[in-house]
Scaffold this motif. Sequence first.
Motif, PDB file in Angstrom:
ATOM      1  N   ILE A 272       1.062  -1.074  -0.026  1.00  0.00           N
ATOM      2  CA  ILE A 272      -0.181   0.122  -0.191  1.00  0.00           C
ATOM      3  C   ILE A 272       0.821   1.215  -0.049  1.00  0.00           C
ATOM      4  O   ILE A 272       0.659   2.384  -0.699  1.00  0.00           O
ATOM      5  N   ILE A 273       2.088   1.177   0.909  1.00  0.00           N
ATOM      6  CA  ILE A 273       2.746   2.579   0.947  1.00  0.00           C
ATOM      7  C   ILE A 273       3.613   2.663  -0.669  1.00  0.00           C
ATOM      8  O   ILE A 273       3.579   3.666  -0.740  1.00  0.00           O
ATOM      9  N   VAL A 274       4.130   1.565  -1.014  1.00  0.00           N
ATOM     10  CA  VAL A 274       4.967   1.695  -2.117  1.00  0.00           C
ATOM     11  C   VAL A 274       3.913   2.275  -3.303  1.00  0.00           C
ATOM     12  O   VAL A 274       4.275   2.968  -4.242  1.00  0.00           O
ATOM     13  N   SER A 275       2.858   1.619  -3.647  1.00  0.00           N
ATOM     14  CA  SER A 275       1.794   2.002  -4.587  1.00  0.00           C
ATOM     15  C   SER A 275       1.461   3.473  -4.272  1.00  0.00           C
ATOM     16  O   SER A 275       1.289   4.371  -5.243  1.00  0.00           O
ATOM     17  N   GLY A 276       1.159   3.893  -3.057  1.00  0.00           N
ATOM     18  CA  GLY A 276       0.799   5.505  -2.694  1.00  0.00           C
ATOM     19  C   GLY A 276       2.094   6.336  -3.203  1.00  0.00           C
ATOM     20  O   GLY A 276       1.755   7.198  -3.745  1.00  0.00           O
ATOM     21  N   LEU A 277       3.264   5.819  -2.820  1.00  0.00           N
ATOM     22  CA  LEU A 277       4.585   6.563  -3.014  1.00  0.00           C
ATOM     23  C   LEU A 277       4.652   6.943  -4.679  1.00  0.00           C
ATOM     24  O   LEU A 277       5.007   7.888  -5.289  1.00  0.00           O
TER      25      LEU A 277
ATOM     26  N   GLY B 168       0.519  11.241  -1.296  1.00  0.00           N
ATOM     27  CA  GLY B 168       0.106  10.044  -2.140  1.00  0.00           C
ATOM     28  C   GLY B 168      -0.076   8.422  -1.329  1.00  0.00           C
ATOM     29  O   GLY B 168      -0.726   7.785  -1.393  1.00  0.00           O
ATOM     30  N   ALA B 169       1.141   8.546  -0.390  1.00  0.00           N
ATOM     31  CA  ALA B 169       1.332   7.177   0.619  1.00  0.00           C
ATOM     32  C   ALA B 169      -0.084   7.429   1.651  1.00  0.00           C
ATOM     33  O   ALA B 169      -0.740   6.424   1.801  1.00  0.00           O
ATOM     34  N   PHE B 170      -0.187   8.514   2.095  1.00  0.00           N
ATOM     35  CA  PHE B 170      -1.295   8.719   3.081  1.00  0.00           C
ATOM     36  C   PHE B 170      -2.546   8.494   2.345  1.00  0.00           C
ATOM     37  O   PHE B 170      -3.439   7.679   2.973  1.00  0.00           O
TER      38      PHE B 170
ATOM     39  N   ASN C 111       6.002   0.244 -15.760  1.00  0.00           N
ATOM     40  CA  ASN C 111       5.804   1.503 -15.979  1.00  0.00           C
ATOM     41  C   ASN C 111       5.915   2.265 -14.623  1.00  0.00           C
ATOM     42  O   ASN C 111       6.243   3.545 -14.634  1.00  0.00           O
ATOM     43  N   GLU C 112       5.666   1.503 -13.626  1.00  0.00           N
ATOM     44  CA  GLU C 112       5.629   2.263 -12.180  1.00  0.00           C
ATOM     45  C   GLU C 112       7.151   2.488 -12.093  1.00  0.00           C
ATOM     46  O   GLU C 112       7.473   3.810 -11.425  1.00  0.00           O
ATOM     47  N   LEU C 113       7.896   1.595 -12.220  1.00  0.00           N
ATOM     48  CA  LEU C 113       9.562   1.904 -12.247  1.00  0.00           C
ATOM     49  C   LEU C 113       9.764   3.222 -12.955  1.00  0.00           C
ATOM     50  O   LEU C 113      10.558   4.008 -12.485  1.00  0.00           O
ATOM     51  N   PHE C 114       9.376   3.194 -14.258  1.00  0.00           N
ATOM     52  CA  PHE C 114       9.601   4.201 -15.196  1.00  0.00           C
ATOM     53  C   PHE C 114       9.045   5.668 -14.495  1.00  0.00           C
ATOM     54  O   PHE C 114       9.999   6.637 -14.508  1.00  0.00           O
TER      55      PHE C 114
END
Length: 288
Positions: free
Chosen positions: A3-8, A244-246, A136-139
């Motif tokens: 959840i945190i990584v996707s939010g970041l 984003g994370a919050f 794509n997220e890494l991009f």
Amino acid sequence: MQIIVSGLIFGCIYALVALGLVLIFKTTEIVNFAHGEMAMVTTFVSFVFLTKYGFSYGVSLVFAFVFAAIFGLVVYFVFMKRVQSSPHLNQIVLTLGLFMVFNGLAGLIWGYQPSSFPEAIGGDPFKVGGVYITKNELFIVGITVLLMLLFFLLFRYTKIGLAMQAASQDIMTSELMGIKVSGVFMGTWAIGTVLGGIAGVMTAPITFLSPNMMTEIMIIAFAGAVLGGFVSLPGAVIGGLIIGAFENVVSYYISPEMKIVFTFLLIIIVLYIRPQGIFGGAKLVKKV
């Protein structure tokens, strides 16, 4: 952790939008409420190059970002230059008017039906330390880090970066020192609009392409910029990442519909404790 990584990762998009907002405000003292709509128009232009003219993804982006730079210059020359020294209320009303004009024109030209927009890099997600992530997220993360590095070098080691800092602190003194402030403002609007365009292109594959695609992004990015301090470029980035994370945590554990409510509650609490934002304050009085 997922959840945190996707939010970041989505916070990187907020950070890019916030960075463009703060860059323009820090240099010209204008809050550009049309920033998100200018990003949306740039994304549509990229889509036209990609689908109508058949250019490759990379070429389409390059042409779109050239358009964004020219778009920013035109908006500055035609509209914002005339209100550069006007009261802030006049500037706010003008940028809100541009927001509605750009949104309406985009709807007339391209319609309001959402369209899919291709990712920069396709492919299935893969697992890294228990967290699923796509290429794509890494991009998105890589582009954000690269732009942060370029801005650090720009403001730390180049004359144009120092000129932008000087103009943001005292326009008259900057002109007396030989700095062409008008040219600095032109460059700032061009760079800020390109940053918004990059954020728009990264957003479209996630939210679909439509005239309203950047409305919520703009509101949350604005909140992130305020949280970070609004005069601080690093603050804009960190504020966007925090938001984003919050909001992802709130969406998962409480409700997606409540994420904006809790996001603004967080901002109110932080600003109550530190009214100038996390990174505001000292930079307001620092001189070049």
